[in-house]
Enzyme design. Structure first.
Site, PDB file in Angstrom:
ATOM      1  N   ARG A  16      26.965  63.260  84.664  1.00  0.00           N
ATOM      2  CA  ARG A  16      27.104  61.964  84.533  1.00  0.00           C
ATOM      3  C   ARG A  16      28.508  61.568  84.139  1.00  0.00           C
ATOM      4  O   ARG A  16      28.842  60.251  83.915  1.00  0.00           O
ATOM      5  CB  ARG A  16      25.969  61.263  83.532  1.00  0.00           C
ATOM      6  CG  ARG A  16      24.919  61.120  83.880  1.00  0.00           C
ATOM      7  CD  ARG A  16      23.695  60.576  82.828  1.00  0.00           C
ATOM      8  NE  ARG A  16      23.409  61.925  82.257  1.00  0.00           N
ATOM      9  CZ  ARG A  16      22.664  61.463  81.049  1.00  0.00           C
ATOM     10  NH1 ARG A  16      22.418  60.455  80.519  1.00  0.00           N
ATOM     11  NH2 ARG A  16      22.403  62.815  80.422  1.00  0.00           N
ATOM     12  N   THR A  82      17.511  74.848  78.212  1.00  0.00           N
ATOM     13  CA  THR A  82      18.225  75.324  76.687  1.00  0.00           C
ATOM     14  C   THR A  82      17.505  76.402  76.071  1.00  0.00           C
ATOM     15  O   THR A  82      18.308  77.270  75.565  1.00  0.00           O
ATOM     16  CB  THR A  82      17.976  74.162  75.675  1.00  0.00           C
ATOM     17  OG1 THR A  82      16.696  73.492  75.592  1.00  0.00           O
ATOM     18  CG2 THR A  82      18.927  72.834  75.998  1.00  0.00           C
ATOM     19  N   ALA A 383      78.378  54.158  73.331  1.00  0.00           N
ATOM     20  CA  ALA A 383      77.275  53.320  73.969  1.00  0.00           C
ATOM     21  C   ALA A 383      77.455  53.926  75.369  1.00  0.00           C
ATOM     22  O   ALA A 383      78.449  54.077  76.038  1.00  0.00           O
ATOM     23  CB  ALA A 383      77.357  52.103  73.994  1.00  0.00           C
TER      24      ALA A 383
HETATM   25  C1  UD1 Z   1      18.416  68.403  74.470  1.00  0.00           C
HETATM   26  C2  UD1 Z   1      16.970  68.640  73.751  1.00  0.00           C
HETATM   27  C3  UD1 Z   1      16.703  67.152  73.206  1.00  0.00           C
HETATM   28  C4  UD1 Z   1      17.700  66.717  72.074  1.00  0.00           C
HETATM   29  C5  UD1 Z   1      19.142  66.734  72.924  1.00  0.00           C
HETATM   30  C6  UD1 Z   1      19.805  66.279  71.877  1.00  0.00           C
HETATM   31  C7  UD1 Z   1      15.684  70.514  75.023  1.00  0.00           C
HETATM   32  C8  UD1 Z   1      14.801  70.597  75.916  1.00  0.00           C
HETATM   33  N1  UD1 Z   1      15.914  69.087  74.711  1.00  0.00           N
HETATM   34  O1  UD1 Z   1      18.151  67.447  75.588  1.00  0.00           O
HETATM   35  O2  UD1 Z   1      15.304  67.379  72.699  1.00  0.00           O
HETATM   36  O3  UD1 Z   1      17.251  65.603  71.646  1.00  0.00           O
HETATM   37  O4  UD1 Z   1      19.308  68.030  73.641  1.00  0.00           O
HETATM   38  O5  UD1 Z   1      21.246  66.107  72.549  1.00  0.00           O
HETATM   39  O6  UD1 Z   1      16.504  71.436  74.496  1.00  0.00           O
HETATM   40  N2  UD1 Z   1      22.423  73.739  78.350  1.00  0.00           N
HETATM   41  C9  UD1 Z   1      22.877  75.082  78.590  1.00  0.00           C
HETATM   42  N3  UD1 Z   1      21.896  75.693  79.682  1.00  0.00           N
HETATM   43  C10 UD1 Z   1      20.851  74.978  80.311  1.00  0.00           C
HETATM   44  C11 UD1 Z   1      20.816  73.777  79.901  1.00  0.00           C
HETATM   45  C12 UD1 Z   1      21.575  73.091  78.835  1.00  0.00           C
HETATM   46  O7  UD1 Z   1      23.763  75.690  78.398  1.00  0.00           O
HETATM   47  O8  UD1 Z   1      20.265  75.810  81.011  1.00  0.00           O
HETATM   48  C13 UD1 Z   1      23.452  73.070  77.381  1.00  0.00           C
HETATM   49  C14 UD1 Z   1      23.957  71.887  77.808  1.00  0.00           C
HETATM   50  O9  UD1 Z   1      25.416  72.111  78.517  1.00  0.00           O
HETATM   51  C15 UD1 Z   1      24.378  71.059  76.760  1.00  0.00           C
HETATM   52  C16 UD1 Z   1      23.028  71.495  75.769  1.00  0.00           C
HETATM   53  O10 UD1 Z   1      22.488  72.767  76.401  1.00  0.00           O
HETATM   54  O11 UD1 Z   1      25.266  71.285  75.811  1.00  0.00           O
HETATM   55  C17 UD1 Z   1      21.728  70.397  75.953  1.00  0.00           C
HETATM   56  O12 UD1 Z   1      21.485  70.330  77.157  1.00  0.00           O
HETATM   57  P1  UD1 Z   1      21.099  68.744  77.822  1.00  0.00           P
HETATM   58  O13 UD1 Z   1      20.706  69.304  79.270  1.00  0.00           O
HETATM   59  O14 UD1 Z   1      22.012  67.856  77.558  1.00  0.00           O
HETATM   60  O15 UD1 Z   1      19.847  68.516  76.848  1.00  0.00           O
HETATM   61  P2  UD1 Z   1      19.293  67.322  76.726  1.00  0.00           P
HETATM   62  O16 UD1 Z   1      18.317  66.749  77.865  1.00  0.00           O
HETATM   63  O17 UD1 Z   1      20.331  66.406  76.156  1.00  0.00           O
END
Ligand code: UD1
Ligand code: CA
Length: 494
Positions: A16, A82, A383
């Protein structure tokens, strides 16, 4: 002390943001987003810090090598969630003991105190896992904290997997956790991808631990702004404004005057001395320092610039400059890298300097370019002077001695030297050295061709004005002397 490991998750794309720059590298008042997160963990004195990279891995890795050379990067080829990211990290690290702190790379407002409090709470309780939560007005898009009737944490549910009742919960998961290493690895192995996104959720580790009867704690952040994430540029702008307010408040309570905090942007890396005054519309970036009692602004941008005590910079743009004590700069000055302004010197209006040294009390007051030059103490540059430093191939240096006075509209064609106490005449192009105490002149003698306008431009307003002036009846005529040519108009008079 407990062994501690920090794992920062930064493999996501940040779709986004609609950017060619990986999300965690977007800058925010002096650090990248991930740079802020790493700074917030510095006080933990972790044995190891690992950053999980994926999207834009090369860019993120190069950035980390600069800002956090001690950190290890672990590549997560496919972003399967994550939980998967942490599993990949553990697979790449030697076996861990003690506390594993996991953070998202996109929560730049996280304070070191908040991280330290979470870890202290976790370690004091001897919990299997502790999550930082926050009560927010708008929980949209975030994981919700589900608690049991006795208040203990039951599980975390993502919004897209939640029931309407669960979505009504306003306590959210911040994405910051402390785990006991002994529990983390085994539980990561039990994660499935049975959810709306088909990903391994790290959040499920907490639910699994709770279900297994392990102690899982939720630590509520005293200030919910700490955990604000950044998913798009509107949020980034909002976080930047909050960070600005935080930084400005800290300076206002440390003896610095900010005349208009709402339009003052100070990087977290900048330092200011006591009684420094920052006027409106001013940005202080990078390794900038503003000395005690100095005044900067309004409308001033300083990048990696050191300002001495009691100096004053008005409507100035400076990069990589060193401004001495009690120096006066501007209004409308441009100081480029290598500008070193000695104590009490002056760079005035519409002046540009680059790789230029001004000695104590030296002055370049108006409309000049000073490039590749050394100007001695108490010398005054006339100047509209240009230091002609570039011959189209190479840059050359000009040296002007001390207590010299150069005339207006000079060109110093480098390499050239003007000695101590020397003068140069207005309008001179100085191509040869001027010895100490000499006057350098290089301009054609003036010659006036009488009656030229009457002959060559007859009938023009200029010709009429000249006629009237010569007849002594023009508007400038002095009734006391009956008009006539003004005294001193004879070009040969000296
Ligand atoms: C995640 C949490 C959510 C929390 C939120 C807070 C999970 C499933 N959900 O959601 O509960 O409220 O963060 O901001 O954990 N990332 C990786 N590898 C991946 C996926 C993500 O490194 O495969 C990193 C992303 O770059 C980011 C972080 O993990 O920095 C969080 O990932 P994101 O997809 O933003 O999770 P949210 O949906 O925001
Ligand atoms: Ca997120």
């Amino acid at each position: 002390m407990n062994q501690r490991t920090v794992i920062v998750l930064a493999a996501g794309q940040g779709k986004r943001m609609k950017s060619d720059v990986p999300k965690v590298l977007h800058p925010l008042l002096g650090r990248s987003l991930v740079g802020h997160v790493l700074a917030a963990t510095a006080a933990l004195r972790a044995t190891r810090t690992a950053v999980v990279v994926g999207h834009g891995a090369a860019q993120v890795t190069a950035h980390l090598a600069e800002v956090a050379p001690a950190a290890t990067t672990v590549t997560q080829q496919e972003q399967n969630g994550t939980g998967h990211a942490v599993r990949v990290a553990l697979g790449a690290l030697p076996p861990l003991t003690g506390t594993v702190v996991v953070l998202n790379g996109d929560t730049p407002l996280l304070r070191a105190e908040t991280v330290a409090d979470l870890v202290a709470t976790h370690e004091a309780a001897g919990a299997a896992a502790t999550v930082l939560t926050a009560e927010v007005a708008d929980p949209h898009g975030l994981g919700r904290i589900l608690r049991r009737p006795d208040g203990a944490l039951d599980s975390i549910v993502e919004e897209r997997d939640a029931t309407d009742a669960q979505r009504a919960v306003r306590e959210i998961n911040s994405g910051l956790y402390a785990f006991d290493a002994a529990h983390l690895g085994p539980m990561l192995g039990k994660l499935t991808s049975q959810n709306d996104q088909g990903e391994e959720y790290l959040t499920d580790v907490l639910g699994l631990l709770a279900a297994a009867g392990e102690q899982v704690a939720a630590y509520r952040a005293p200030d919910a702004t700490d955990v604000l994430g950044c998913n798009d540029r509107a949020q980034l702008a909002d976080l930047r404004a909050r960070m600005r307010d935080r930084v400005n408040h800290a300076w206002l309570t440390s003896g610095v005057t900010l005349l208009d905090p709402a339009t003052t942007w100070i990087d977290v890396t900048v330092t200011l001395g006591r009684d420094a005054v920052v006027e409106a519309q001013t940005q202080l970036y990078g390794q900038t320092h503003v000395g005690a009692g100095a005044r900067v602004g309004p409308d001033t941008t300083l990048v990696d610039t050191v300002v001495g005590e009691r100096a004053a910079l008005v409507r100035t743009h400076a990069t990589g400059a060193e401004v001495g004590d009690e120096v006066s700069v501007g209004p409308y000055a441009y100081l480029r890298p290598g500008s070193v302004l000695g104590r009490r010197s002056k760079v005035g209006t519409f002046v540009e300097t680059k790789n230029a040294r001004l000695g104590e009390g030296a002055k370049v007051p108006h409309l000049s370019y000073v490039g590749d030059a050394t100007i001695g103490e108490y010398t005054n540059i006339g100047a509209a002077t240009v230091f002609v430093n570039y011959d189209g191939v190479a840059k050359h240096h000009t040296v002007i001695g001390r207590h010299a006075r150069t005339g207006a509209d000079n060109m110093f064609v480098a390499p050239v030297r003007v000695g101590d106490g020397a003068y140069t005449a207005a309008g001179s192009v100085i191509t040869a050295d001027v010895p100490p105490g000499a006057l350098g002149v290089s301009r054609a003698a003036q010659r006036n061709i009488d009656g030229w306008v009457a002959r060559r431009r007859p009938g023009t307003a200029a010709a009429d004005a000249a006629d009237l002036a010569r007849a002594g009846t023009g508007p400038e005529a002095d009734p006391a002397t009956g008009g006539g040519p003004a005294q001193g108009a004879d070009p040969t008079a000296e």
